[in-house]
Design a protein around this motif. Structure first.
Motif, PDB file in Angstrom:
ATOM      1  N   ARG A  57      15.625  -0.954  43.305  1.00  0.00           N
ATOM      2  CA  ARG A  57      15.034  -1.508  44.528  1.00  0.00           C
ATOM      3  C   ARG A  57      15.996  -2.539  45.079  1.00  0.00           C
ATOM      4  NH1 ARG A  57      13.233  -3.779  48.644  1.00  0.00           N
ATOM      5  NH2 ARG A  57      11.028  -3.983  49.154  1.00  0.00           N
ATOM      6  N   LEU A  58      16.482  -2.325  46.313  1.00  0.00           N
ATOM      7  CA  LEU A  58      17.394  -3.272  46.951  1.00  0.00           C
ATOM      8  C   LEU A  58      16.615  -4.521  47.343  1.00  0.00           C
ATOM      9  CD1 LEU A  58      18.934  -0.550  47.119  1.00  0.00           C
ATOM     10  CD2 LEU A  58      19.878  -1.336  49.288  1.00  0.00           C
ATOM     11  N   GLY A  99      18.254 -12.900  39.649  1.00  0.00           N
ATOM     12  CA  GLY A  99      17.096 -13.511  38.993  1.00  0.00           C
ATOM     13  C   GLY A  99      16.353 -12.448  38.205  1.00  0.00           C
ATOM     14  N   LEU A 100      15.120 -12.210  38.585  1.00  0.00           N
ATOM     15  CA  LEU A 100      14.326 -11.167  37.943  1.00  0.00           C
ATOM     16  C   LEU A 100      15.042  -9.824  38.069  1.00  0.00           C
ATOM     17  CD1 LEU A 100      11.482 -10.714  36.605  1.00  0.00           C
ATOM     18  CD2 LEU A 100      10.679 -10.070  38.891  1.00  0.00           C
ATOM     19  N   THR A 101      15.148  -9.079  36.974  1.00  0.00           N
ATOM     20  CA  THR A 101      15.938  -7.842  36.978  1.00  0.00           C
ATOM     21  C   THR A 101      15.098  -6.568  37.050  1.00  0.00           C
ATOM     22  OG1 THR A 101      15.987  -7.729  34.554  1.00  0.00           O
ATOM     23  CG2 THR A 101      17.764  -8.959  35.657  1.00  0.00           C
ATOM     24  N   ARG A 102      13.813  -6.628  36.734  1.00  0.00           N
ATOM     25  CA  ARG A 102      12.966  -5.437  36.745  1.00  0.00           C
ATOM     26  C   ARG A 102      11.606  -5.770  37.344  1.00  0.00           C
ATOM     27  NH1 ARG A 102      17.215  -3.757  35.567  1.00  0.00           N
ATOM     28  NH2 ARG A 102      17.825  -2.160  34.038  1.00  0.00           N
ATOM     29  N   ASP A 103      11.014  -4.794  38.049  1.00  0.00           N
ATOM     30  CA  ASP A 103       9.652  -4.972  38.534  1.00  0.00           C
ATOM     31  C   ASP A 103       8.688  -4.219  37.620  1.00  0.00           C
ATOM     32  OD1 ASP A 103       9.827  -2.289  39.198  1.00  0.00           O
ATOM     33  OD2 ASP A 103       9.853  -2.612  41.366  1.00  0.00           O
ATOM     34  N   ASP A 106       9.553  -0.763  36.450  1.00  0.00           N
ATOM     35  CA  ASP A 106      10.822  -0.673  35.755  1.00  0.00           C
ATOM     36  C   ASP A 106      11.977  -0.338  36.697  1.00  0.00           C
ATOM     37  OD1 ASP A 106      12.247  -1.047  33.337  1.00  0.00           O
ATOM     38  OD2 ASP A 106      12.499   1.127  33.135  1.00  0.00           O
ATOM     39  N   ARG A 107      11.840  -0.631  37.967  1.00  0.00           N
ATOM     40  CA  ARG A 107      12.962  -0.504  38.891  1.00  0.00           C
ATOM     41  C   ARG A 107      13.879  -1.711  38.745  1.00  0.00           C
ATOM     42  NH1 ARG A 107      10.198   0.337  44.684  1.00  0.00           N
ATOM     43  NH2 ARG A 107       9.247  -1.612  43.984  1.00  0.00           N
ATOM     44  N   ALA A 108      15.177  -1.477  38.792  1.00  0.00           N
ATOM     45  CA  ALA A 108      16.130  -2.585  38.817  1.00  0.00           C
ATOM     46  C   ALA A 108      16.035  -3.283  40.171  1.00  0.00           C
ATOM     47  CB  ALA A 108      17.540  -2.076  38.578  1.00  0.00           C
ATOM     48  N   LEU A 109      15.978  -4.599  40.161  1.00  0.00           N
ATOM     49  CA  LEU A 109      15.898  -5.400  41.383  1.00  0.00           C
ATOM     50  C   LEU A 109      17.267  -6.010  41.611  1.00  0.00           C
ATOM     51  CD1 LEU A 109      12.495  -7.162  40.642  1.00  0.00           C
ATOM     52  CD2 LEU A 109      12.886  -5.130  42.044  1.00  0.00           C
ATOM     53  N   ALA A 110      18.004  -5.501  42.598  1.00  0.00           N
ATOM     54  CA  ALA A 110      19.419  -5.852  42.657  1.00  0.00           C
ATOM     55  C   ALA A 110      19.986  -5.826  44.070  1.00  0.00           C
ATOM     56  CB  ALA A 110      20.219  -4.878  41.788  1.00  0.00           C
ATOM     57  N   HIS A 111      21.061  -6.596  44.236  1.00  0.00           N
ATOM     58  CA  HIS A 111      21.997  -6.363  45.318  1.00  0.00           C
ATOM     59  C   HIS A 111      22.937  -5.268  44.834  1.00  0.00           C
ATOM     60  CE1 HIS A 111      20.882  -9.699  47.942  1.00  0.00           C
ATOM     61  NE2 HIS A 111      20.737 -10.432  46.861  1.00  0.00           N
ATOM     62  N   ASP A 141      11.683 -14.934  43.175  1.00  0.00           N
ATOM     63  CA  ASP A 141      12.348 -14.581  41.916  1.00  0.00           C
ATOM     64  C   ASP A 141      13.691 -13.902  42.104  1.00  0.00           C
ATOM     65  OD1 ASP A 141      10.262 -15.617  40.430  1.00  0.00           O
ATOM     66  OD2 ASP A 141       9.199 -13.705  40.288  1.00  0.00           O
ATOM     67  N   THR A 142      14.012 -13.487  43.340  1.00  0.00           N
ATOM     68  CA  THR A 142      15.271 -12.783  43.601  1.00  0.00           C
ATOM     69  C   THR A 142      15.900 -13.263  44.915  1.00  0.00           C
ATOM     70  OG1 THR A 142      14.053 -10.966  44.658  1.00  0.00           O
ATOM     71  CG2 THR A 142      14.610 -10.705  42.319  1.00  0.00           C
ATOM     72  N   ALA A 143      15.823 -14.549  45.189  1.00  0.00           N
ATOM     73  CA  ALA A 143      16.191 -15.065  46.509  1.00  0.00           C
ATOM     74  C   ALA A 143      17.679 -15.369  46.670  1.00  0.00           C
ATOM     75  CB  ALA A 143      15.386 -16.330  46.817  1.00  0.00           C
TER      76      ALA A 143
END
Length: 260
Positions: A57-58, A99-103, A106-111, A141-143
């Motif tokens: 997830r972007l 910051g937070l790496t998974r939702d 279990d999707r990766a939360l990333a740039h 958490d991912t700002a």
């Protein structure tokens, strides 16, 4: 001037230019490098799948939602998906965590940044905003690295790029809201008053002039309870029952005397 003097001047110019280039901070600086992989599927304008099987997830953006079960797709969802596909399908990328790496899915939360030679190096989150394929959406958490996206969104909105030429994504005034003002939204208006808020996660509510909409200010944006009063602002957040959640300072932009 002697030849030696000229060489010294050119060395000085080179050094100044080099220092200026180095001073331009990489927006990914400070993020945690993550996995690499090849993109084998684009789900929609802010989600993709790597050849490792990892869904991504972007972060920092919100693309129009695709149809799901009984839910209709949002305007521009097909175009948004194609934008991301054209940029990245089949390319190698690297994830960068803020910051937070998974939702919970279990999707990766990333740039996400491309890393191969099949095309230009692209920061996909930023490109989707710049090309009008998505709006900026900030989660506390991912700002990290989200702030540069706001400038890109402003430019895309002014140029009516992508989704911004659709009536559904025009930013309304708080005193002239559409009937279906729910879900993730942007709004502009003049903040007139502050009041107490119910719930353990909200510190205050801000009222707009001639509007039923309230901004519910969370702990992560506490200073806005005072600093936003009397200001023209652009706010973004999730709306439920005429309450917009403001959980991070980037969710509220002060526009000054007149909304732009």
């Amino acid at each position: 001037m002697s030849w030696g003097g000229k060489v010294g001047v050119w060395r000085m110019i080179w050094l100044v230019c080099a220092l200026a280039a180095c001073s331009k901070a990489d927006p990914m600086q400070g993020l945690e490098p993550g996995e690499r992989g090849r993109v084998v599927r684009v789900i929609d304008g802010d989600a993709l799948v790597l050849d490792t099987g990892q869904s991504v997830r972007l972060i920092g953006i919100e693309a129009p939602a695709r149809p799901y079960k009984e839910r209709e797709g949002q305007p521009y969802h097909e175009e948004s998906k194609r934008l991301l596909e054209d940029m990245v399908l089949g390319r190698e990328v690297q994830l960068h965590y803020a910051g937070l790496t998974r939702d919970r899915y279990d999707r990766a939360l990333a740039h996400v940044r491309t890393t191969d030679a099949l095309g230009p190096t692209l920061w996909l989150n930023a490109e989707m905003v710049r090309r009008g394929g998505a709006r900026v959406r900030v989660y506390p958490d991912t700002a990290l690295a989200n702030e540069p996206l706001l400038k890109l969104e402003k430019q895309a909105r002014a140029a009516k790029e992508g989704l911004w030429h659709k009536r559904a994504y025009r930013v309304p005034s708080a005193d002239r809201l559409p009937d279906d003002f729910t879900g993730f939204q942007l709004v502009e208006g003049h903040v007139t008053d502050m009041m107490g808020a119910e719930g353990i996660y909200a510190l205050c509510e801000l009222a707009f002039e001639r509007s039923e909409l309230r901004l519910t200010i969370g702990k992560g944006a506490a200073h806005l309870c005072q600093s936003a009063q009397g200001q023209n602002v652009r706010a973004r957040g999730y709306v439920r029952e005429m309450r917009m959640e403001i959980s991070h300072p980037l969710d509220l932009e002060v526009l000054g005397e007149a909304a732009d």
